[in-house]
Enzyme design. Structure first.
Site, PDB file in Angstrom:
ATOM      1  N   GLY A 167       0.815  -1.216   0.000  1.00 21.96           N
ATOM      2  CA  GLY A 167       0.000   0.000   0.000  1.00 21.96           C
ATOM      3  C   GLY A 167       0.848   1.267   0.000  1.00 21.96           C
ATOM      4  N   THR A 168       1.927   1.259   0.775  1.00 21.62           N
ATOM      5  CA  THR A 168       2.769   2.457   0.874  1.00 21.62           C
ATOM      6  C   THR A 168       3.352   2.808  -0.490  1.00 21.62           C
ATOM      7  OG1 THR A 168       3.285   1.936   3.169  1.00 21.62           O
ATOM      8  CG2 THR A 168       4.801   3.420   2.034  1.00 21.62           C
TER       9      THR A 168
ATOM     10  N   ASN B 132      -8.427   3.525   8.487  1.00 24.97           N
ATOM     11  CA  ASN B 132      -7.882   2.372   9.206  1.00 24.97           C
ATOM     12  C   ASN B 132      -8.159   2.384  10.695  1.00 24.97           C
ATOM     13  OD1 ASN B 132      -6.019   4.509   8.181  1.00 24.97           O
ATOM     14  ND2 ASN B 132      -4.700   3.769   9.832  1.00 24.97           N
TER      15      ASN B 132
ATOM     16  N   HIS C 234      -1.537  -7.795   2.399  1.00 21.37           N
ATOM     17  CA  HIS C 234      -1.571  -8.326   3.773  1.00 21.37           C
ATOM     18  C   HIS C 234      -2.777  -7.866   4.581  1.00 21.37           C
ATOM     19  CE1 HIS C 234       0.081  -4.976   6.421  1.00 21.37           C
ATOM     20  NE2 HIS C 234       0.441  -4.506   5.238  1.00 21.37           N
TER      21      HIS C 234
ATOM     22  N   THR D 146      12.849  -7.446 -10.005  1.00 17.63           N
ATOM     23  CA  THR D 146      12.440  -8.840 -10.217  1.00 17.63           C
ATOM     24  C   THR D 146      11.091  -9.095  -9.553  1.00 17.63           C
ATOM     25  OG1 THR D 146      14.739  -9.504 -10.323  1.00 17.63           O
ATOM     26  CG2 THR D 146      13.141 -11.243  -9.837  1.00 17.63           C
TER      27      THR D 146
ATOM     28  N   GLN E  13      -7.770  -0.401   3.230  1.00 19.69           N
ATOM     29  CA  GLN E  13      -8.639  -0.996   4.261  1.00 19.69           C
ATOM     30  C   GLN E  13     -10.013  -1.373   3.715  1.00 19.69           C
ATOM     31  OE1 GLN E  13      -7.808  -1.981   7.204  1.00 19.69           O
ATOM     32  NE2 GLN E  13      -5.842  -0.959   7.473  1.00 19.69           N
TER      33      GLN E  13
ATOM     34  N   CYS F 102       1.123   1.671  12.858  1.00 16.53           N
ATOM     35  CA  CYS F 102       2.225   2.549  12.468  1.00 16.53           C
ATOM     36  C   CYS F 102       2.537   3.559  13.568  1.00 16.53           C
ATOM     37  CB  CYS F 102       1.868   3.311  11.189  1.00 16.53           C
ATOM     38  SG  CYS F 102       1.160   2.256   9.947  1.00 16.53           S
TER      39      CYS F 102
ATOM     40  N   SER G  15      -3.300  -3.422  -0.732  1.00 18.62           N
ATOM     41  CA  SER G  15      -2.190  -4.126  -0.087  1.00 18.62           C
ATOM     42  C   SER G  15      -2.643  -5.540   0.258  1.00 18.62           C
ATOM     43  CB  SER G  15      -1.815  -3.374   1.189  1.00 18.62           C
ATOM     44  OG  SER G  15      -0.862  -4.115   1.909  1.00 18.62           O
TER      45      SER G  15
END
Ligand code: PLP
Length: 383
Positions: free
Chosen positions: A70-71, A149, A199, A235, A177, A323, A197
């Site tokens: 996401g970042t 979030n 995860h 890669t 989110q 965070c 994202s």
């Protein structure tokens, strides 16, 4: 018993996702960019994953660029879009964006891009009149998150996109989110760019994607090889991308049924806490929220103490975004809503997932009220 109710920080990998990833971490280790079949065969799996991510968003596969999460997607969208049109250098975000958006916007501001930040209302929703006053003919990009979030509040991005487009600006949304918790359709919502994202939806960490609507040309973010049509060199994280694909497929297939179930468990948790913990307040109770997120203020009781005692009972929650853990300041999201620091420091975020069970919620409702009661008795801040 170990109970994980911090799914907005990260989620566990779904077993189906892990199974799909394992061959790419073992016998199918080739480099997808290789000429020989050992690597190039893997390109088909990457393209299949791209189709699955696109399907979850209502996008076309060629509009999806894989990133490290996401970042990176947020960075790529904002930095890329800011360079498109020198006549429209302005940026608009909101006070409650994730640091990935706020820090990138500040970075651009320091490089000459005028930045306007919209206020939110006391219920965590976007203050539309403040937002409208931020956008102008100078605005080139608007970035407003689809769901927050910390509070779970859902922002009506369709309306925001319309306002952005009326001023000729591009519209990006951080949907990290929201995706997998509410239906997302980039076309009907008028979205130009969207970040996700893996995860956060039972996929692996370190992989995500940016949707870039066909016709929008932003410059490459990572320079190097020709991966991702030159848009993002490096890669391929084949295992991660395949994992994201399966996570997206599971989310598409089970979205409504799973979130209906999660929503019922969240209702049960919220009503149980209100009943058993006098003085507890659900933040943004009346706003449209994600079905898995509740931030509860146990006024007069410091959240750090609650988290520690809950952890000792095997229950893992958060006091805001992961965070901000370690930083001794109260949540900027709650502060933007006008909640004072004393109350903000009493906030506990519960975030559920498809793996949360009714038994786990019952357990929390059994162990948490006595913790709050005990802490209230000794708290110098009790109101
Ligand atoms: N945006 C939002 C709204 C988030 O909640 C997060 C993660 O906490 C991110 C962006 C960053 O995503 P990632 O961890 O994949 O870099």
């Amino acid at each position: 018993m170990k109970i994980y109710l911090d799914n907005n920080a990260t989620t566990r990998i779904a077993p189906e996702v892990l199974d799909a990833m394992l061959p790419f971490l073992t016998e199918r280790f080739g480099n997808p960019s290789s000429f020989h079949s050992f690597g190039s065969d893997i390109m088909d799996d990457i393209e299949a994953a791209r189709e699955k991510v696109a399907a979850l968003l209502g996008a076309h596969a060629e509009e999806i660029v894989f990133t490290s999460g996401g970042t990176e997607s947020d960075n790529m969208a904002l930095i890329g879009a800011a360079s498109i049109n020198p006549l429209k250098p302005g940026l608009v975000i909101s006070r409650i964006e994730h640091p990935a958006v706020i820090a990138t916007a500040e970075y651009l501001k320091n490089r000459g891009h005028p930045l306007k930040i919209s206020d939110v209302n006391s219920d965590g929703t976007l203050n539309m009149s403040s937002f409208e006053s931020c956008i102008s003919e100078q605005t080139g990009i608007v970035s407003i998150m689809m769901a927050n979030n910390e509070t779970g509040v859902i922002i009506p991005v369709k309306e925001v996109a319309r306002s952005a487009h009326e001023k000729g600006a591009l519209f990006h949304t951080d949907a990290v989110q929201a995706v997998s918790k509410i239906p997302v359709d980039v076309r009907s919502m008028g979205i130009d760019m969207l970040s996700i994202s893996a995860h956060k939806l039972h996929g692996p960490k370190g992989v995500g994607a940016l949707f870039i609507r066909k016709g929008i040309e932003i410059p490459p973010f990572m320079l190097g090889g020709h991966q991702e049509k030159g848009m993002r060199a490096g890669t391929y994280n084949a295992a991660g991308i395949v994992g994201l694909g399966v996570a997206a497929e599971l989310a598409s297939r089970h979205l409504l049924e799973e979130n209906g179930r999660t929503g019922l468990l969240l209702d049960k948790l919220e009503s149980g806490l209100l009943e058993k913990c006098p003085g507890a307040v659900i933040a943004c109770a009346d706003a449209a929220r994600l079905p898995n997120t509740a931030t509860v203020l146990f006024r007069g009781v410091e959240s750090e103490a609650v988290m520690t005692l809950l952890d000792m009972e095997g229950v893992c929650v958060s006091s805001g975004s992961a965070c901000s853990t370690g930083e001794n300041s109260s949540s900027y999201v709650l502060s933007a809503m006008g909640i004072d620091a004393l109350d903000a420091n009493t906030a506990i975020r519960f975030s559920l997932s498809r793996y949360t069970t009714g038994r786990e919620i019952d357990y929390v409702l059994e162990v948490l009220p006595p913790i709050i009661e005990k802490l209230r008795e000794i708290s110098p801040y009790a109101r």
